[in-house]
Structures are given as C-alpha cells and as structure tokens.
Scaffold this active site. Structure first.
Site, mmCIF file in Angstrom:
data_model
loop_
_atom_site.group_PDB
_atom_site.id
_atom_site.type_symbol
_atom_site.label_atom_id
_atom_site.label_comp_id
_atom_site.label_asym_id
_atom_site.label_seq_id
_atom_site.Cartn_x
_atom_site.Cartn_y
_atom_site.Cartn_z
ATOM 1 N N LYS A 1 40.428 47.784 31.802
ATOM 2 C CA LYS A 1 41.712 48.306 32.306
ATOM 3 C C LYS A 1 42.839 47.470 31.700
ATOM 4 O O LYS A 1 43.160 47.667 30.529
ATOM 5 C CB LYS A 1 41.676 48.320 33.824
ATOM 6 C CG LYS A 1 40.480 49.169 34.296
ATOM 7 C CD LYS A 1 40.556 49.574 35.713
ATOM 8 C CE LYS A 1 39.262 50.198 36.202
ATOM 9 N NZ LYS A 1 38.874 51.435 35.535
ATOM 10 N N SER B 1 41.952 52.039 43.641
ATOM 11 C CA SER B 1 42.263 52.747 42.397
ATOM 12 C C SER B 1 42.918 54.107 42.604
ATOM 13 O O SER B 1 43.619 54.596 41.726
ATOM 14 C CB SER B 1 40.992 52.915 41.568
ATOM 15 O OG SER B 1 39.988 53.543 42.329
ATOM 16 N N HIS C 1 41.554 46.511 39.327
ATOM 17 C CA HIS C 1 42.955 46.897 39.101
ATOM 18 C C HIS C 1 43.928 45.776 39.449
ATOM 19 O O HIS C 1 45.133 46.006 39.529
ATOM 20 C CB HIS C 1 43.293 48.159 39.898
ATOM 21 C CG HIS C 1 42.563 49.365 39.403
ATOM 22 N ND1 HIS C 1 43.033 50.150 38.373
ATOM 23 C CD2 HIS C 1 41.373 49.898 39.763
ATOM 24 C CE1 HIS C 1 42.178 51.134 38.137
ATOM 25 N NE2 HIS C 1 41.157 51.005 38.975
HETATM 26 C C1 LIG Z 1 37.927 49.701 41.456
HETATM 27 C C2 LIG Z 1 37.066 49.916 40.247
HETATM 28 N N1 LIG Z 1 35.965 49.175 40.093
HETATM 29 C C3 LIG Z 1 35.162 49.319 39.024
HETATM 30 C C4 LIG Z 1 35.429 50.262 38.060
HETATM 31 C C5 LIG Z 1 34.491 50.417 36.897
HETATM 32 O O1 LIG Z 1 34.989 49.769 35.786
HETATM 33 P P1 LIG Z 1 34.481 50.142 34.316
HETATM 34 O O2 LIG Z 1 35.284 51.301 33.853
HETATM 35 O O3 LIG Z 1 34.717 48.894 33.534
HETATM 36 O O4 LIG Z 1 33.035 50.478 34.435
HETATM 37 C C6 LIG Z 1 36.572 51.043 38.157
HETATM 38 C C7 LIG Z 1 36.909 52.035 37.093
HETATM 39 O O5 LIG Z 1 36.943 53.192 37.254
HETATM 40 C C8 LIG Z 1 37.411 50.876 39.288
HETATM 41 O O6 LIG Z 1 38.505 51.632 39.428
#
Ligand SMILES: Cc1ncc(COP(=O)(O)O)c(C=O)c1O
Length: 396
Positions: free
Chosen positions: A242, A183, A211
């Site tokens: 997302k 990310s 992502h």
């Molecule tokens: C790689 C990754 N996994 C999990 C999450 C968590 O997702 P959520 O915003 O749905 O809790 C994020 C979000 O920031 C992320 O970038």
C-alpha cells in the site's frame, strides 16, 4: 466438464450481476499514478492504495532494477531453504528500525502475514477477540487457527471488555486482534484503550497496520507510533503493497516472536519468499520515509482538501479519519452506476458492496494520494457532484 457444476456457478454469477455485486476487473494500461490509463481511458485515479505515490518513483524503480541485476528475478524457494536473499535481511533490519521493534519477518503479502501469523500463535482451546469489521485476511487467520472467535463491536472498547469478562475464567491463550486503520471505513482503532483492556485480562494483542504505515505517526511509522505504544503490542502485521508501493507483508515484534514464526508459520515454511526486486525496492522506500516526512504531510493535506470539497457538495464521508474516504451511497446498484458514470467522465473510483461492506452501506471508496494535484482533486469532486445529480443521489 461437469455440466451441473458449470450451471451452479453461472446461476450465482447471474445473481451477483442482478444485485449489482458482480466484480468487473479493469485493466491498467500505463504506470500507476494519480492519473493513468485504464481500459483505454485516461482517468484520475482514486482507487489505489499508493498513498505516497511511490509506485512510479524513479529511485525506487532503480533499486528494484539493481536488485534484479544482482540477484535475478525469483526467490528460488521458501525462505527457510534458499529464498532468504541478503536484500530481504536488509529490508527486515531497516523495517525493524523504522517500526521500533526488535525484529521483523517478511512475508509474500499482507494477506499471508495475517493468515499465517494467527494460526501459528493461537490454537484450539484458545480465544481470539476480533473486531467485527476486521479484514478478511485476519478472519481467515482466525478460522485457520481453530481457536474460538469472539467478535466485539466495531472499535468499541466497552464491548471488547464485556466479551473478555465473559471469558475470564477460561484458560488458554487469549488474543485481541484488530485492524489499525479500517480499510473500508477509514477509521482508526482505539488501540491504546484496547491494549490496556487486553492486558487487564491477560491477553496478547495483534494489530494489522496495513493502512497505517506510511500514513499514521511520525514519518508514517504507523499506528503503534501514533499511539506511543512501542513495546506494548505483541504482534504487528503489515503490508508493503500500500503506502510502500511494492508488494509483500511482514510480522514485527520481539526477536522471540520472529524466531517462533520462522519455525511455525506456514507461508514462511511452504511458500516461496519475496522476490529480490521487491526486497530491493522496500529497502529504498524505508530510506525515503526515514529521510523525510514531506510525502506523509502532502497525503494528509490532499485528503483534508478532497474531504472538505465532498462534504460541501453534501456527500456522506462516513466515519473516515484518514485518507481512506468512503462516499456512502447505500444501494449496491446505485453505487455501481455512479462508479460507471464517473469513469465515463474521467475519474476511476471503485464501488464496493456486500459482502465487502455491510448490506445497505454500499459506497465508493476514494483513496487519496500524496501525488494528486489540487486540479485533479477539484476535477474528481466536480465529476462526483455532476454524476450524483444525474443519478438523483444529490439534488444539485
Ligand atoms: C487491512 C488489510 N490487511 C491486509 C491486507 C492484505 O494486504 P496485501 O494486499 O499485501 O495482501 C489488506 C489489503 O487489502 C488490508 O486492507
């Protein structure tokens, strides 16, 4: 109020401010789109994970409204009591088809999916091999599991193999876990090679496709489709907050995995289920993605266009291979100043510093989206150039 405790917190807040690491939370005052109003200012939005521009789509909004009309606003309880609406069941079935897996289990968020799945699957006496740059929610899940955590070098299959060899003689479950798309850097895990190494050493694999879905693979089916690894990855976790533009998370894999998690995963057992509006919207988004891949193509076209412009100005887009486009600045304060200058000029792009990214690699992360126009991207790139020259980051 405990005065010492208050002072302790204030001292840390002052330190964060001094180091350019304090968080400033802005307020969105309009619908979120490629441009929107934030803190009273209309800006081009380069900060959202709304990759496909789904958040403001009329048909998705209608689906959410219909769900509220039919089922109400809340879940009422955890999934295992009365929180499992028909809409969630439908969303799980559709998502399973989309991801080409036997079954899917919806969570309330990507964070709870990661932090709730890992401790259900591995425990004390087990080993988790974890990419050193994995998302915080994976790290939390690893810590909660009480398994031994063995980090390997970022996206480095040789490092993973070396670490696995060192632990070959140990019994207990072994798990290899990685983000699919990272990310903060926008690079893609070498998942096919990682799965091969994991198999050689008798480990299960888990990938967080947060992502990747809506971005990678045929119609945005995600990283497993991108590498043609269907049936090879034991656990896929993802988020619906997302590219899907809603909120929620999921775990995907075999029917047995999903039944197991229903019985063992704490966010499923101890936190209320996804709302009807979210589930209704997700059903619609899966339909949209299955019908056409136009949005996915537009997203990649926009990302390539913006990256080329930024590189031509002399910006460093780091190791990004996806629409996540970091602009490396280095110093946290400078990155923060650049973000502020951009905001003054009508562009919202967030600066990120330690501990979100390693020390000395502060950056501005630009998130591209299918609904950005070329004019908006030209404007944003020009403003980046202008502000960076003003701050002495670029020469001219
Ligand atoms: C790689 C990754 N996994 C999990 C999450 C968590 O997702 P959520 O915003 O749905 O809790 C994020 C979000 O920031 C992320 O970038």
């Amino acid at each position: 109020m405990n005065q010492r405790f208050q002072e302790m917190m204030q001292t840390e807040l002052d330190r964060l401010e001094k180091d350019g690491l304090s968080v400033r939370i802005r307020t969105l005052e309009s619908e979120q789109g490629p441009a929107c109003t934030i803190d009273g200012k209309y800006v081009v939005n380069l900060a959202a994970n709304n990759y496909l521009g789904i958040i403001g789509r009329k048909d998705v909004k209608e689906a959410a409204k219909k769900a509220i009309d039919e089922y109400g606003v809340g879940a009422g309880a955890v999934k295992t009591i009365i929180g499992n609406t028909q809409l969630i069941v439908e969303a799980e079935k559709k998502l399973a088809k989309f991801k080409d897996v036997e079954a899917v289990l919806m969570y309330q968020a990507g964070l709870t999916a990661n932090s709730g799945t890992i401790p259900a699957l591995v425990h004390e006496g087990d080993i988790i091999f974890s990419d050193e740059l994995n998302h915080a929610s994976i790290i939390d899940g690893c810590r909660l599991s009480k398994a031994r955590i063995v980090p390997f070098k970022h996206c480095d299959v040789a490092s993973l193999e070396e670490k696995m060899k060192e632990h070959d003689s140990e019994t207990g479950t072994k798990m290899v876990v990685t983000d699919g798309v990272f990310s903060m850097d926008g690079d893609i895990a070498p998942l096919a090679d990682m799965v091969a190494v994991a198999k050689q050493h008798g480990a299960i694999t888990m990938v967080d496709d947060a992502h990747g879905e809506g971005v990678l693979g045929d119609h945005g089916r995600g990283i497993v489709n991108y590498f043609h690894l269907e049936g090879e990855v034991d656990v896929e976790v993802g988020t619906l907050s997302k590219a899907f533009g809603v909120v929620g998370g999921y775990a995907a894999g075999s029917r047995t995995l999903v039944e197991f998690l229903k019985n063992k995963s704490r966010p499923i057992l101890f936190s209320s289920s996804m709302t009807p509006a979210d589930a209704g919207a997700i059903v619609k988004v899966v339909d949209i993605l299955m019908e056409s891949d136009d949005l996915v193509h537009k997203l990649w076209e926009n990302a390539a266009y913006f990256k080329a412009k930024m590189k031509a100005f002399g910006f460093d887009t780091w190791r990004s291979e996806t629409p996540i486009t970091p602009i490396i600045i280095g110093d946290s304060k400078l990155a923060k100043n650049l973000s502020a200058k951009l905001f003054e000029r009508g562009v919202f792009a967030q600066s990120l510093g330690f501990p979100t990214v390693p020390q000395g690699l502060a950056r501005i992360r630009c998130m591209l989206c299918a609904s950005h126009t070329k004019e908006q991207l030209d404007f944003a790139a020009d403003m980046f150039h202008e502000a960076a020259v003003e701050l002495g980051i670029l020469k001219s």
